[in-house]
Design an enzyme around this catalytic site. Sequence first.
Site, PDB file in Angstrom:
ATOM      1  N   TYR A 134     117.235  72.261 -19.403  1.00 28.69           N
ATOM      2  CA  TYR A 134     119.068  72.824 -20.062  1.00 28.69           C
ATOM      3  C   TYR A 134     118.882  72.206 -17.907  1.00 28.69           C
ATOM      4  O   TYR A 134     120.166  72.002 -18.400  1.00 28.69           O
ATOM      5  CB  TYR A 134     118.579  74.452 -19.340  1.00 28.69           C
ATOM      6  CG  TYR A 134     118.273  75.032 -21.059  1.00 28.69           C
ATOM      7  CD1 TYR A 134     118.272  73.957 -22.121  1.00 28.69           C
ATOM      8  CD2 TYR A 134     117.751  75.778 -21.407  1.00 28.69           C
ATOM      9  CE1 TYR A 134     117.625  74.589 -23.288  1.00 28.69           C
ATOM     10  CE2 TYR A 134     116.967  76.688 -22.304  1.00 28.69           C
ATOM     11  CZ  TYR A 134     117.342  75.593 -23.162  1.00 28.69           C
ATOM     12  OH  TYR A 134     116.790  76.058 -24.614  1.00 28.69           O
ATOM     13  N   GLY A 172     112.406  63.364 -27.469  1.00 30.67           N
ATOM     14  CA  GLY A 172     114.126  62.543 -27.540  1.00 30.67           C
ATOM     15  C   GLY A 172     114.739  63.849 -28.723  1.00 30.67           C
ATOM     16  O   GLY A 172     115.623  63.898 -28.615  1.00 30.67           O
ATOM     17  N   ASN A 174     109.304  80.023 -18.836  1.00 31.92           N
ATOM     18  CA  ASN A 174     109.534  78.846 -19.680  1.00 31.92           C
ATOM     19  C   ASN A 174     110.223  77.132 -18.524  1.00 31.92           C
ATOM     20  O   ASN A 174     110.581  76.763 -18.861  1.00 31.92           O
ATOM     21  CB  ASN A 174     110.626  79.062 -21.384  1.00 31.92           C
ATOM     22  CG  ASN A 174     110.135  77.691 -22.208  1.00 31.92           C
ATOM     23  OD1 ASN A 174     109.153  76.513 -21.577  1.00 31.92           O
ATOM     24  ND2 ASN A 174     110.104  77.487 -23.072  1.00 31.92           N
ATOM     25  N   GLY A 228     109.146  66.464 -26.685  1.00 26.42           N
ATOM     26  CA  GLY A 228     108.319  64.878 -25.416  1.00 26.42           C
ATOM     27  C   GLY A 228     108.857  63.564 -25.877  1.00 26.42           C
ATOM     28  O   GLY A 228     109.412  62.473 -25.923  1.00 26.42           O
ATOM     29  N   GLU A 277     120.690  80.646 -30.193  1.00 28.35           N
ATOM     30  CA  GLU A 277     119.310  81.781 -30.962  1.00 28.35           C
ATOM     31  C   GLU A 277     118.531  81.122 -30.395  1.00 28.35           C
ATOM     32  O   GLU A 277     117.292  81.741 -30.167  1.00 28.35           O
ATOM     33  CB  GLU A 277     119.869  82.156 -32.139  1.00 28.35           C
ATOM     34  CG  GLU A 277     118.573  83.177 -32.280  1.00 28.35           C
ATOM     35  CD  GLU A 277     119.107  84.274 -31.655  1.00 28.35           C
ATOM     36  OE1 GLU A 277     117.303  85.185 -31.055  1.00 28.35           O
ATOM     37  OE2 GLU A 277     119.531  85.297 -31.490  1.00 28.35           O
TER      38      GLU A 277
END
Length: 139
Positions: A115, A79, A108, A77, A67
């Site tokens: 991803y 990790g 985005n 940034g 979600e």
Amino acid sequence: MELVHELALFEKAPEEVTVSLEEFEEAGFGANPVWKAFVAEHNGVVVAFALYYVRYSTWKGRRLYLEDLIVTEEYRGKGIGKLLFDRLFQEVRELEFSGMVWQVLDWNEPAIKFYQKYGAAIDAGWLNASLSKEQVAKL
């Protein structure tokens, strides 16, 4: 809830958050929880979370539905998002789900690039649909 509001502001929809803290807590920690989450903390303060629930697909079976994945701006940034994402993969394997799904806003770019590093398929062929509580009451 602070992170939820930060995410809504980032997504340019702060007025869309209508859930109360009580509802949020009940839905996650009450007698019948409907969501689970992994969190990252720094000095006892939650700085990131990945909130998910089980989704059932008639085509694919049980899947983890992510979600929200939010890392507060100050900690991006470093990790932390990767650690949470990797923990979600572990959960998918442990629960023997058929995979993991989520949504990302088309503007985005940082999230999309994140991803894509994992080889995620970004499907532009689906549109979101919803009805509010008030709309359902009128039907």
